[in-house]
Design a protein around this motif. Structure first.
Motif, PDB file in Angstrom:
ATOM      1  N   ALA A  88      21.908  29.044  52.849  1.00 46.45           N
ATOM      2  CA  ALA A  88      23.182  29.071  52.135  1.00 46.45           C
ATOM      3  C   ALA A  88      23.784  27.673  52.013  1.00 46.45           C
ATOM      4  O   ALA A  88      24.388  27.324  50.994  1.00 46.45           O
ATOM      5  CB  ALA A  88      24.156  30.007  52.838  1.00 46.45           C
ATOM      6  N   VAL A  89      23.631  26.843  53.051  1.00 47.75           N
ATOM      7  CA  VAL A  89      24.130  25.467  53.013  1.00 47.75           C
ATOM      8  C   VAL A  89      23.408  24.681  51.922  1.00 47.75           C
ATOM      9  O   VAL A  89      24.030  23.922  51.163  1.00 47.75           O
ATOM     10  CB  VAL A  89      23.954  24.782  54.379  1.00 47.75           C
ATOM     11  CG1 VAL A  89      24.175  23.272  54.268  1.00 47.75           C
ATOM     12  CG2 VAL A  89      24.931  25.368  55.395  1.00 47.75           C
ATOM     13  N   ALA A  90      22.095  24.831  51.844  1.00 49.38           N
ATOM     14  CA  ALA A  90      21.329  24.111  50.825  1.00 49.38           C
ATOM     15  C   ALA A  90      21.819  24.459  49.425  1.00 49.38           C
ATOM     16  O   ALA A  90      22.003  23.570  48.574  1.00 49.38           O
ATOM     17  CB  ALA A  90      19.839  24.429  50.978  1.00 49.38           C
ATOM     18  N   TYR A 119      30.316  37.330  59.806  1.00 52.79           N
ATOM     19  CA  TYR A 119      30.618  36.650  58.549  1.00 52.79           C
ATOM     20  C   TYR A 119      29.347  36.515  57.720  1.00 52.79           C
ATOM     21  O   TYR A 119      28.236  36.489  58.256  1.00 52.79           O
ATOM     22  CB  TYR A 119      31.196  35.255  58.823  1.00 52.79           C
ATOM     23  CG  TYR A 119      32.562  35.282  59.457  1.00 52.79           C
ATOM     24  CD1 TYR A 119      33.710  35.025  58.711  1.00 52.79           C
ATOM     25  CD2 TYR A 119      32.717  35.580  60.810  1.00 52.79           C
ATOM     26  CE1 TYR A 119      34.974  35.054  59.299  1.00 52.79           C
ATOM     27  CE2 TYR A 119      33.965  35.620  61.396  1.00 52.79           C
ATOM     28  CZ  TYR A 119      35.094  35.353  60.635  1.00 52.79           C
ATOM     29  OH  TYR A 119      36.331  35.395  61.214  1.00 52.79           O
ATOM     30  N   GLU A 120      29.529  36.414  56.411  1.00 51.89           N
ATOM     31  CA  GLU A 120      28.393  36.157  55.536  1.00 51.89           C
ATOM     32  C   GLU A 120      27.984  34.688  55.634  1.00 51.89           C
ATOM     33  O   GLU A 120      28.825  33.819  55.865  1.00 51.89           O
ATOM     34  CB  GLU A 120      28.741  36.499  54.080  1.00 51.89           C
ATOM     35  CG  GLU A 120      28.953  37.979  53.817  1.00 51.89           C
ATOM     36  CD  GLU A 120      27.661  38.796  53.892  1.00 51.89           C
ATOM     37  OE1 GLU A 120      26.643  38.282  54.397  1.00 51.89           O
ATOM     38  OE2 GLU A 120      27.674  39.959  53.449  1.00 51.89           O
ATOM     39  N   PRO A 121      26.696  34.376  55.454  1.00 52.55           N
ATOM     40  CA  PRO A 121      26.248  32.984  55.565  1.00 52.55           C
ATOM     41  C   PRO A 121      26.904  32.060  54.551  1.00 52.55           C
ATOM     42  O   PRO A 121      27.084  30.866  54.814  1.00 52.55           O
ATOM     43  CB  PRO A 121      24.734  33.077  55.357  1.00 52.55           C
ATOM     44  CG  PRO A 121      24.490  34.410  54.747  1.00 52.55           C
ATOM     45  CD  PRO A 121      25.575  35.308  55.219  1.00 52.55           C
ATOM     46  N   GLU A 122      27.272  32.586  53.393  1.00 57.33           N
ATOM     47  CA  GLU A 122      27.907  31.740  52.378  1.00 57.33           C
ATOM     48  C   GLU A 122      29.270  31.243  52.832  1.00 57.33           C
ATOM     49  O   GLU A 122      29.692  30.133  52.465  1.00 57.33           O
ATOM     50  CB  GLU A 122      28.040  32.512  51.061  1.00 57.33           C
ATOM     51  CG  GLU A 122      26.722  32.825  50.389  1.00 57.33           C
ATOM     52  CD  GLU A 122      25.997  34.029  50.981  1.00 57.33           C
ATOM     53  OE1 GLU A 122      24.827  34.265  50.596  1.00 57.33           O
ATOM     54  OE2 GLU A 122      26.602  34.742  51.814  1.00 57.33           O
ATOM     55  N   VAL A 123      29.971  32.038  53.634  1.00 51.16           N
ATOM     56  CA  VAL A 123      31.268  31.600  54.177  1.00 51.16           C
ATOM     57  C   VAL A 123      31.053  30.424  55.120  1.00 51.16           C
ATOM     58  O   VAL A 123      31.744  29.398  55.042  1.00 51.16           O
ATOM     59  CB  VAL A 123      31.967  32.760  54.905  1.00 51.16           C
ATOM     60  CG1 VAL A 123      33.240  32.278  55.605  1.00 51.16           C
ATOM     61  CG2 VAL A 123      32.286  33.888  53.922  1.00 51.16           C
ATOM     62  N   ALA A 124      30.081  30.570  56.016  1.00 52.32           N
ATOM     63  CA  ALA A 124      29.764  29.469  56.927  1.00 52.32           C
ATOM     64  C   ALA A 124      29.345  28.229  56.148  1.00 52.32           C
ATOM     65  O   ALA A 124      29.748  27.101  56.475  1.00 52.32           O
ATOM     66  CB  ALA A 124      28.660  29.898  57.889  1.00 52.32           C
ATOM     67  N   ALA A 125      28.532  28.418  55.114  1.00 48.24           N
ATOM     68  CA  ALA A 125      28.021  27.279  54.338  1.00 48.24           C
ATOM     69  C   ALA A 125      29.148  26.499  53.685  1.00 48.24           C
ATOM     70  O   ALA A 125      29.138  25.256  53.677  1.00 48.24           O
ATOM     71  CB  ALA A 125      27.050  27.780  53.276  1.00 48.24           C
ATOM     72  N   ARG A 126      30.129  27.195  53.135  1.00 50.62           N
ATOM     73  CA  ARG A 126      31.240  26.486  52.477  1.00 50.62           C
ATOM     74  C   ARG A 126      31.990  25.600  53.460  1.00 50.62           C
ATOM     75  O   ARG A 126      32.368  24.464  53.138  1.00 50.62           O
ATOM     76  CB  ARG A 126      32.185  27.490  51.816  1.00 50.62           C
ATOM     77  CG  ARG A 126      31.614  28.131  50.567  1.00 50.62           C
ATOM     78  CD  ARG A 126      32.680  28.831  49.757  1.00 50.62           C
ATOM     79  NE  ARG A 126      33.247  29.985  50.456  1.00 50.62           N
ATOM     80  CZ  ARG A 126      32.761  31.217  50.369  1.00 50.62           C
ATOM     81  NH1 ARG A 126      31.667  31.460  49.656  1.00 50.62           N
ATOM     82  NH2 ARG A 126      33.345  32.218  51.012  1.00 50.62           N
ATOM     83  N   HIS A 127      32.193  26.096  54.672  1.00 44.35           N
ATOM     84  CA  HIS A 127      32.905  25.296  55.673  1.00 44.35           C
ATOM     85  C   HIS A 127      32.056  24.119  56.145  1.00 44.35           C
ATOM     86  O   HIS A 127      32.579  23.015  56.353  1.00 44.35           O
ATOM     87  CB  HIS A 127      33.310  26.184  56.845  1.00 44.35           C
ATOM     88  CG  HIS A 127      34.452  27.089  56.541  1.00 44.35           C
ATOM     89  ND1 HIS A 127      35.770  26.678  56.629  1.00 44.35           N
ATOM     90  CD2 HIS A 127      34.488  28.386  56.141  1.00 44.35           C
ATOM     91  CE1 HIS A 127      36.566  27.679  56.299  1.00 44.35           C
ATOM     92  NE2 HIS A 127      35.814  28.727  55.989  1.00 44.35           N
TER      93      HIS A 127
END
Length: 333
Positions: free
Chosen positions: A19-21, A211-219
């Motif tokens: 998700a971060v990528a 939490y969804e991985p996309e939430v973590a990725a945005r932060h």
């Protein structure tokens, strides 16, 4: 930031790293993808290219220092100077201490802790001469409070936090403009729970709130861009971290009461289940960023988590009473 918009992400084939990528690509970065699973890497590359950015899969075992250095050199040769590096790779085993195989414990530490060290070193070696760049190491609320069944992962994340503090102090001492940050995550809906090694006959699961991985990725990406020192994601996790800091004994008592069965589903281990400690699970099949807990992944306000709060409050009260009793006994001694 420099004019170069190139990022490297470890653990990029699945979960939070995946998700971060993608989030970095949305922000205009070309991305070097570091992981072991070739199918997962190929899937991540397709997602980034669909967003109009370049992707460079770099099959790498982050526990191998020399391999990480080679991946960093290949990223710069193929994409350009690295301006952001995110260390996210991890693996673990869900087991009581009495049942962990020594080799499994060692491997979890090598990937989750040493992989982060080798990644930071590789990034610094290239960023320090340019005096620019941002490194984000992904931590966990379990870098502050240890819970049962996760001694390997907690040990690794506690160590990651210590390494981060020391390395950041050195950068400050040297007057470096390279930024080193850490983002501590809550439980996230990623494939790791069906991949990790386990001593149990039931599938592991994340401890709510999820939490969804996309939430973590945005932060994570936002911290890379704004350069803040550290961030703890999730209100519940901030509360637990504060409690662990103020009253470590309470943290132990609460974890003992609340964090055993909550890490196990009622689902038996799947036939032919593979663990990713020593070999990738996404070598032939791309599993993406998420796992199967999306219906609970609404964070602190998810109804499934809110329903657990009365029981959590009851256990917190018991933990507080036990902590007080323990303190009174020790003061008499």
């Amino acid at each position: 930031m420099t004019d170069s918009h190139v990022a490297v992400v470890t653990g990029a084939s699945a979960g939070v790293g995946r998700a971060v990528a993608s989030e970095l690509a949305r922000r205009g970065f070309d991305v070097g993808l570091v992981a072991r699973g070739e199918a997962g890497l190929a899937g991540a590359a397709r997602e980034i290219e669909a967003l109009g950015r370049r992707a460079l899969p770099l099959p790498t075992d982050v526990a191998d220092h020399d391999a990480v250095q080679r991946a960093a050199s290949a990223a710069e040769a193929g994409l350009g100077p690295i301006s952001v590096w995110v260390n996210d790779a991890m693996t673990t085993t869900f087991s009581p201490v009495s049942q962990i195989e020594p080799g499994e414990f060692r491997r979890a530490i090598e990937v989750t802790f040493l992989g982060q060290v080798w990644g930071t070193m590789a990034a610094l070696e290239r960023m320090r001469p340019r005096d620019a760049g941002a490194i984000v190491n992904v931590g966990s609320a379990l870098a502050f409070i240890g819970i049962p069944l996760q001694s390997a992962y907690c040990s690794a994340k506690f160590a990651c936090r210590g390494f981060f503090e020391s390395a950041r102090a050195e950068l400050i001492h040297d007057g470096s403009h390279v930024r080193l940050s850490m983002v501590h995550l809550p439980a996230v809906d990623t494939p790791q729970f069906h991949w990790c090694a386990t001593a149990f006959d039931r599938e592991p699961r994340p401890v709510a709130p999820i939490y969804e991985p996309e939430v973590a990725a945005r932060h994570i990406v936002q911290v890379a861009l704004d350069g803040r020192r550290a961030k703890i994601l999730g209100s519940w996790n901030k509360l637990l971290v504060t409690a662990a800091r103020l009253a470590p004994g309470f943290g132990n008592q609460y974890a003992a009461l609340a964090a055993w069965d909550s890490q196990l589903t009622d689902e038996p281990l799947r036939p032919g289940r593979r663990a990713n400690l020593c070999a990738p699970v996404d070598d032939t099949t791309d599993h993406g960023a998420r796992d199967g807990f999306g219906d609970e992944a609404g964070g602190f306000l998810d109804p499934s988590f809110l329903r657990t709060l009365p029981d959590a409050g009851r256990k917190a009260g018991i933990a507080a009473a036990r902590t007080l009793r323990e303190k009174l006994r020790s003061s008499r001694g």
